[in-house]
Design a protein around this motif. Sequence first.
Motif, PDB file in Angstrom:
ATOM      1  N   ALA A  40       0.830  -1.209   0.000  1.00  0.00           N
ATOM      2  CA  ALA A  40       0.000   0.000   0.000  1.00  0.00           C
ATOM      3  C   ALA A  40       0.862   1.256   0.000  1.00  0.00           C
ATOM      4  N   LEU A  41       1.938   1.262   0.798  1.00  0.00           N
ATOM      5  CA  LEU A  41       2.845   2.414   0.822  1.00  0.00           C
ATOM      6  C   LEU A  41       3.512   2.634  -0.528  1.00  0.00           C
ATOM      7  N   SER A  42       3.748   1.555  -1.244  1.00  0.00           N
ATOM      8  CA  SER A  42       4.427   1.623  -2.536  1.00  0.00           C
ATOM      9  C   SER A  42       3.482   1.924  -3.686  1.00  0.00           C
ATOM     10  N   GLY A  43       2.192   1.724  -3.445  1.00  0.00           N
ATOM     11  CA  GLY A  43       1.224   1.906  -4.527  1.00  0.00           C
ATOM     12  C   GLY A  43       1.224   0.746  -5.508  1.00  0.00           C
ATOM     13  N   ARG A  60       7.708  -4.280 -13.762  1.00  0.00           N
ATOM     14  CA  ARG A  60       8.059  -3.061 -14.497  1.00  0.00           C
ATOM     15  C   ARG A  60       9.012  -2.209 -13.670  1.00  0.00           C
ATOM     16  N   LEU A  61       9.896  -1.520 -14.359  1.00  0.00           N
ATOM     17  CA  LEU A  61      10.903  -0.714 -13.684  1.00  0.00           C
ATOM     18  C   LEU A  61      10.262   0.367 -12.824  1.00  0.00           C
ATOM     19  N   ASP A  62       9.202   1.006 -13.284  1.00  0.00           N
ATOM     20  CA  ASP A  62       8.575   2.061 -12.483  1.00  0.00           C
ATOM     21  C   ASP A  62       7.997   1.500 -11.180  1.00  0.00           C
ATOM     22  N   LYS A  63       7.491   0.278 -11.223  1.00  0.00           N
ATOM     23  CA  LYS A  63       6.963  -0.356 -10.009  1.00  0.00           C
ATOM     24  C   LYS A  63       8.106  -0.716  -9.055  1.00  0.00           C
ATOM     25  N   LEU A  64       9.199  -1.235  -9.602  1.00  0.00           N
ATOM     26  CA  LEU A  64      10.368  -1.546  -8.780  1.00  0.00           C
ATOM     27  C   LEU A  64      10.882  -0.288  -8.099  1.00  0.00           C
ATOM     28  N   LEU A  65      10.993   0.798  -8.836  1.00  0.00           N
ATOM     29  CA  LEU A  65      11.480   2.051  -8.259  1.00  0.00           C
ATOM     30  C   LEU A  65      10.547   2.561  -7.176  1.00  0.00           C
ATOM     31  N   ALA A  66       9.241   2.382  -7.353  1.00  0.00           N
ATOM     32  CA  ALA A  66       8.281   2.802  -6.335  1.00  0.00           C
ATOM     33  C   ALA A  66       8.461   1.992  -5.053  1.00  0.00           C
ATOM     34  N   VAL A  67       8.664   0.694  -5.188  1.00  0.00           N
ATOM     35  CA  VAL A  67       8.874  -0.163  -4.021  1.00  0.00           C
ATOM     36  C   VAL A  67      10.167   0.229  -3.311  1.00  0.00           C
ATOM     37  N   LEU A  68      11.240   0.376  -4.079  1.00  0.00           N
ATOM     38  CA  LEU A  68      12.515   0.762  -3.476  1.00  0.00           C
ATOM     39  C   LEU A  68      12.390   2.087  -2.735  1.00  0.00           C
ATOM     40  N   ASP A  69      11.760   3.062  -3.349  1.00  0.00           N
ATOM     41  CA  ASP A  69      11.612   4.382  -2.735  1.00  0.00           C
ATOM     42  C   ASP A  69      10.817   4.302  -1.440  1.00  0.00           C
ATOM     43  N   SER A  70       9.731   3.542  -1.445  1.00  0.00           N
ATOM     44  CA  SER A  70       8.893   3.462  -0.247  1.00  0.00           C
ATOM     45  C   SER A  70       9.614   2.775   0.913  1.00  0.00           C
ATOM     46  N   LEU A  71      10.608   1.951   0.600  1.00  0.00           N
ATOM     47  CA  LEU A  71      11.376   1.261   1.640  1.00  0.00           C
ATOM     48  C   LEU A  71      12.662   2.012   1.987  1.00  0.00           C
ATOM     49  N   GLY A  72      12.839   3.185   1.387  1.00  0.00           N
ATOM     50  CA  GLY A  72      14.023   3.978   1.675  1.00  0.00           C
ATOM     51  C   GLY A  72      15.270   3.471   0.971  1.00  0.00           C
ATOM     52  N   LEU A  73      15.069   2.772  -0.134  1.00  0.00           N
ATOM     53  CA  LEU A  73      16.185   2.262  -0.931  1.00  0.00           C
ATOM     54  C   LEU A  73      16.251   3.025  -2.243  1.00  0.00           C
ATOM     55  N   THR A  74      17.386   2.937  -2.915  1.00  0.00           N
ATOM     56  CA  THR A  74      17.534   3.589  -4.205  1.00  0.00           C
ATOM     57  C   THR A  74      18.360   2.709  -5.125  1.00  0.00           C
ATOM     58  N   LEU A  75      18.180   2.889  -6.398  1.00  0.00           N
ATOM     59  CA  LEU A  75      18.936   2.169  -7.413  1.00  0.00           C
ATOM     60  C   LEU A  75      19.995   3.117  -7.943  1.00  0.00           C
ATOM     61  N   VAL A  76      21.238   2.702  -7.917  1.00  0.00           N
ATOM     62  CA  VAL A  76      22.340   3.544  -8.368  1.00  0.00           C
ATOM     63  C   VAL A  76      23.025   2.859  -9.538  1.00  0.00           C
ATOM     64  N   LEU A  77      23.262   3.611 -10.593  1.00  0.00           N
ATOM     65  CA  LEU A  77      23.966   3.093 -11.760  1.00  0.00           C
ATOM     66  C   LEU A  77      25.290   3.821 -11.900  1.00  0.00           C
ATOM     67  N   GLY A  78      26.294   3.123 -12.353  1.00  0.00           N
ATOM     68  CA  GLY A  78      27.596   3.731 -12.583  1.00  0.00           C
ATOM     69  C   GLY A  78      28.472   2.770 -13.344  1.00  0.00           C
ATOM     70  N   PRO A  79      29.577   3.266 -13.853  1.00  0.00           N
ATOM     71  CA  PRO A  79      30.496   2.384 -14.582  1.00  0.00           C
ATOM     72  C   PRO A  79      31.100   1.346 -13.647  1.00  0.00           C
TER      73      PRO A  79
END
Length: 99
Positions: A40-43, A60-79
């Motif tokens: 529910a918090l993640s929508g 879907r990536l947008d759903k994954l990002l919503a879940v991560l955000d609601s749990l206080g996590l983030t996805l980081v990309l880099g070389p």
Amino acid sequence: MTSSAPVSPELLRLSDANALGPVIRQRRRAQSLRIDDAAALSGVSVDLLSRLENSKGSVRLDKLLAVLDSLGLTLVLGPKDHPTMQSITRDSANRPEQP
């Protein structure tokens, strides 16, 4: 200026999509959230969050990002060859399970 500060042990570089689900479940449980409350918090639906935590099917990536955000996590990309990326633990297989 280059920093030699150690990377937080909570940072994790995943090399396998199936390793993401257990990390999300562990974070949800660490926050004492039931799966329905976290969904529910993640929508997102409980079914989607359950599939994500159990590495079943695709999300879907947008759903994954919503879940991560609601749990206080983030996805980081880099070389891969960036010093910060090199210093992050490869996967959760060698990390002890937290209560």
